[in-house]
Design a protein around this motif. Structure first.
Motif, mmCIF file in Angstrom:
data_model
loop_
_atom_site.group_PDB
_atom_site.id
_atom_site.type_symbol
_atom_site.label_atom_id
_atom_site.label_comp_id
_atom_site.label_asym_id
_atom_site.label_seq_id
_atom_site.Cartn_x
_atom_site.Cartn_y
_atom_site.Cartn_z
ATOM 1 N N PHE A 135 0.811 -1.210 0.000
ATOM 2 C CA PHE A 135 0.000 0.000 0.000
ATOM 3 C C PHE A 135 0.849 1.268 0.000
ATOM 4 C CE2 PHE A 135 -3.753 -2.090 2.537
ATOM 5 C CZ PHE A 135 -3.904 -3.019 1.533
ATOM 6 N N ASN A 136 0.212 2.361 -0.420
ATOM 7 C CA ASN A 136 0.733 3.700 -0.151
ATOM 8 C C ASN A 136 0.339 4.012 1.290
ATOM 9 O OD1 ASN A 136 0.724 6.592 0.240
ATOM 10 N ND2 ASN A 136 0.889 6.830 -1.970
ATOM 11 N N PHE A 137 1.298 3.921 2.203
ATOM 12 C CA PHE A 137 0.974 3.984 3.624
ATOM 13 C C PHE A 137 0.234 5.256 4.002
ATOM 14 C CE2 PHE A 137 4.877 1.222 3.816
ATOM 15 C CZ PHE A 137 4.225 0.066 4.207
ATOM 16 N N ASP A 138 0.755 6.410 3.601
ATOM 17 C CA ASP A 138 0.165 7.678 4.031
ATOM 18 C C ASP A 138 -1.285 7.799 3.581
ATOM 19 O OD1 ASP A 138 2.539 8.395 5.215
ATOM 20 O OD2 ASP A 138 3.227 9.632 3.529
ATOM 21 N N VAL A 139 -1.549 7.445 2.344
ATOM 22 C CA VAL A 139 -2.902 7.578 1.806
ATOM 23 C C VAL A 139 -3.840 6.548 2.442
ATOM 24 C CG1 VAL A 139 -4.318 7.568 -0.295
ATOM 25 C CG2 VAL A 139 -1.978 8.462 -0.362
ATOM 26 N N PHE A 140 -3.332 5.335 2.623
ATOM 27 C CA PHE A 140 -4.167 4.292 3.226
ATOM 28 C C PHE A 140 -4.519 4.629 4.666
ATOM 29 C CE2 PHE A 140 -4.349 0.279 5.739
ATOM 30 C CZ PHE A 140 -5.608 -0.121 5.305
ATOM 31 N N TYR A 141 -3.549 5.066 5.436
ATOM 32 C CA TYR A 141 -3.827 5.358 6.840
ATOM 33 C C TYR A 141 -4.781 6.539 6.989
ATOM 34 C CZ TYR A 141 -0.261 2.015 8.308
ATOM 35 O OH TYR A 141 0.460 0.857 8.530
ATOM 36 N N LYS A 142 -4.710 7.474 6.083
ATOM 37 C CA LYS A 142 -5.685 8.568 6.085
ATOM 38 C C LYS A 142 -7.087 8.011 5.879
ATOM 39 C CE LYS A 142 -6.789 12.969 3.826
ATOM 40 N NZ LYS A 142 -6.399 13.945 2.758
ATOM 41 N N GLU A 143 -7.209 7.025 5.001
ATOM 42 C CA GLU A 143 -8.507 6.380 4.751
ATOM 43 C C GLU A 143 -8.954 5.589 5.979
ATOM 44 O OE1 GLU A 143 -11.673 5.373 1.833
ATOM 45 O OE2 GLU A 143 -10.495 7.065 2.545
ATOM 46 N N VAL A 144 -8.025 4.927 6.649
ATOM 47 C CA VAL A 144 -8.371 4.180 7.870
ATOM 48 C C VAL A 144 -8.938 5.117 8.924
ATOM 49 C CG1 VAL A 144 -7.432 2.873 9.817
ATOM 50 C CG2 VAL A 144 -6.732 2.312 7.485
ATOM 51 N N TYR A 145 -8.295 6.268 9.117
ATOM 52 C CA TYR A 145 -8.787 7.237 10.093
ATOM 53 C C TYR A 145 -10.191 7.734 9.720
ATOM 54 C CZ TYR A 145 -4.892 7.874 13.310
ATOM 55 O OH TYR A 145 -3.967 7.684 14.311
ATOM 56 N N ARG A 146 -10.458 7.832 8.447
ATOM 57 C CA ARG A 146 -11.788 8.259 8.000
ATOM 58 C C ARG A 146 -12.840 7.187 8.264
ATOM 59 N NH1 ARG A 146 -15.333 7.927 3.872
ATOM 60 N NH2 ARG A 146 -14.100 6.456 2.636
ATOM 61 N N LEU A 147 -12.471 5.927 8.051
ATOM 62 C CA LEU A 147 -13.449 4.844 8.071
ATOM 63 C C LEU A 147 -13.736 4.281 9.457
ATOM 64 C CD1 LEU A 147 -12.277 2.769 4.961
ATOM 65 C CD2 LEU A 147 -14.242 4.308 5.101
ATOM 66 N N LEU A 148 -12.753 4.313 10.352
ATOM 67 C CA LEU A 148 -12.942 3.691 11.663
ATOM 68 C C LEU A 148 -13.844 4.542 12.553
ATOM 69 C CD1 LEU A 148 -9.499 2.269 12.853
ATOM 70 C CD2 LEU A 148 -11.564 0.970 12.305
ATOM 71 N N LYS A 149 -14.661 3.865 13.346
ATOM 72 C CA LYS A 149 -15.389 4.538 14.415
ATOM 73 C C LYS A 149 -14.376 5.040 15.451
ATOM 74 C CE LYS A 149 -19.482 1.627 13.837
ATOM 75 N NZ LYS A 149 -20.368 0.596 14.449
ATOM 76 N N PRO A 150 -14.765 5.985 16.301
ATOM 77 C CA PRO A 150 -13.804 6.539 17.274
ATOM 78 C C PRO A 150 -13.134 5.494 18.153
ATOM 79 C CG PRO A 150 -15.766 7.917 17.155
ATOM 80 C CD PRO A 150 -16.050 6.709 16.307
#
Length: 244
Positions: free
Chosen positions: A106-121
Motif C-alpha cells: 500500500f501507499n501507507f500515508d494515503v491508506f492510513y488517512k482512509e483508515v482514520y476516515r473509516l474507523l469509528k472513534p
C-alpha cells in the motif's frame, strides 16, 4: 497498490495458509463492537469468512476481480472491487479494519488517512501476515536457495517489510501489543507445498521474464526431501493492532 496476484488467483485460494482461531480471538478481544468489519485486500476472503462468524456485516475489498471471483461466499459478506486507499464507504463506519499479508503493497500515508476516515472513534485496525515458513532442515536448505538465490532478484522491494516482521512499517496508531507470538502449523502434501510456493509473487515475475517456471529447478530435490520428512510446516505470524 500493486496487483501481483490476479494471475494465480485460483492457486492463491487453494494454497495460501489460513490464520489460526486464537489470533482472530486476540483481535476480537480488543474490538468494542461487532457491528461492521472491513477486510482490505481480501484476496480469497479467508479473513472475511472468519470475521463473518462474529460481525453482523462484513465488507471485503480487493483490486483484483479474479481474486474476488475465487472468494468464499457468505450471506453477511459483501465483496467489492475497490482500492485500499480510496473506498466508497461512509465516514466512521467500521468497528474493525483488517489487512492480511498485503499492507506492504500500500501507499501507507494515503491508506492510513482512509483508515482514520473509516474507523469509528473506538475502532481497531489489525495488520496481519506471515513470514517464511520452516520445516525439516533438508527442505529448509532447498527453500532458502529457492527464495534467496533463484528468486532473489525477482522479489519486489516491499518484501523487505515481511522479512522485518512488519516492525518497520509506519503504524500511526496507539499500539496494542498481543500477549504472545502466534504461529501456524500444517501437515502438507507435496502438492500443497508446491502449490503454495508457486503463489509467490517472485515466481510469477520469474516466469514473466524467463518464460519458464523456477520451481522446476528444485522440484526433484525438494520432492526427495519431502518424502523423507514428517511434512510439517510452521509459519511465524505477524500481527500489529492499533486504535486511534
Amino acid at each position: 497498490m500493486k496487483d501481483n496476484f490476479s494471475i494465480q488467483a485460483k492457486g492463491y485460494s487453494q494454497y495460501r495458509p489460513h490464520y489460526p482461531q486464537e489470533m482472530v480471538d486476540c483481535i476480537l478481544s480488543h474490538t468494542k463492537s461487532l457491528d461492521t468489519a472491513l477486510d482490505v485486500a481480501t484476496g480469497n476472503g479467508q479473513v472475511a469468512v472468519m470475521l463473518s462468524g462474529y460481525f453482523k456485516d462484513v465488507h471485503a475489498i480487493d483490486i483484483s476481480s479474479n481474486q474476488l471471483q475465487n472468494a468464499t461466499q457468505k450471506t453477511n459478506i459483501t465483496y467489492t472491487e475497490q482500492k485500499a486507499e480510496a473506498t466508497n464507504f461512509k465516514d466512521s463506519f467500521f468497528d474493525l479494519i483488517t489487512v492480511a499479508q498485503a499492507i506492504h503493497w500500500f501507499n501507507f500515508d494515503v491508506f492510513y488517512k482512509e483508515v482514520y476516515r473509516l474507523l469509528k472513534p473506538d475502532g481497531i485496525i489489525a495488520v496481519m501476515g506471515y513470514g517464511l515458513f520452516k520445516t525439516n532442515s533438508a527442505t529448509d536448505r532447498i527453500i532458502s536457495r529457492f527464495y534467496h538465490d533463484i528468486l532473489g532478484p525477482y522479489w519486489d522491494g516491499e518484501r523487505n517489510y515481511i522479512e522485518e516482521n512488519y516492525k518497520t512499517i509506519p503504524f500511526p496508531f496507539e499500539e496494542i501489543y498481543p500477549e504472545k507470538q502466534f504461529f501456524n502449523e500444517f501437515t502438507w502434501s507435496f502438492k500443497q507445498l508446491k502449490g503454495y510456493l508457486e503463489t509467490w509473487s517472485a515466481v510469477q515475475h520469474y516466469i514473466k521474464e524467463n518464460g519458464s517456471n523456477p520451481f522446476d529447478l528444485i522440484e526433484e530435490s525438494l520432492k526427495e526431501t519431502w518424502q523423507k520428512s514428517d511434512k510439517r510446516v510452521t509459519f511465524p505470524l505477524l500481527l500489529r493492532i492499533g486504535k486511534m
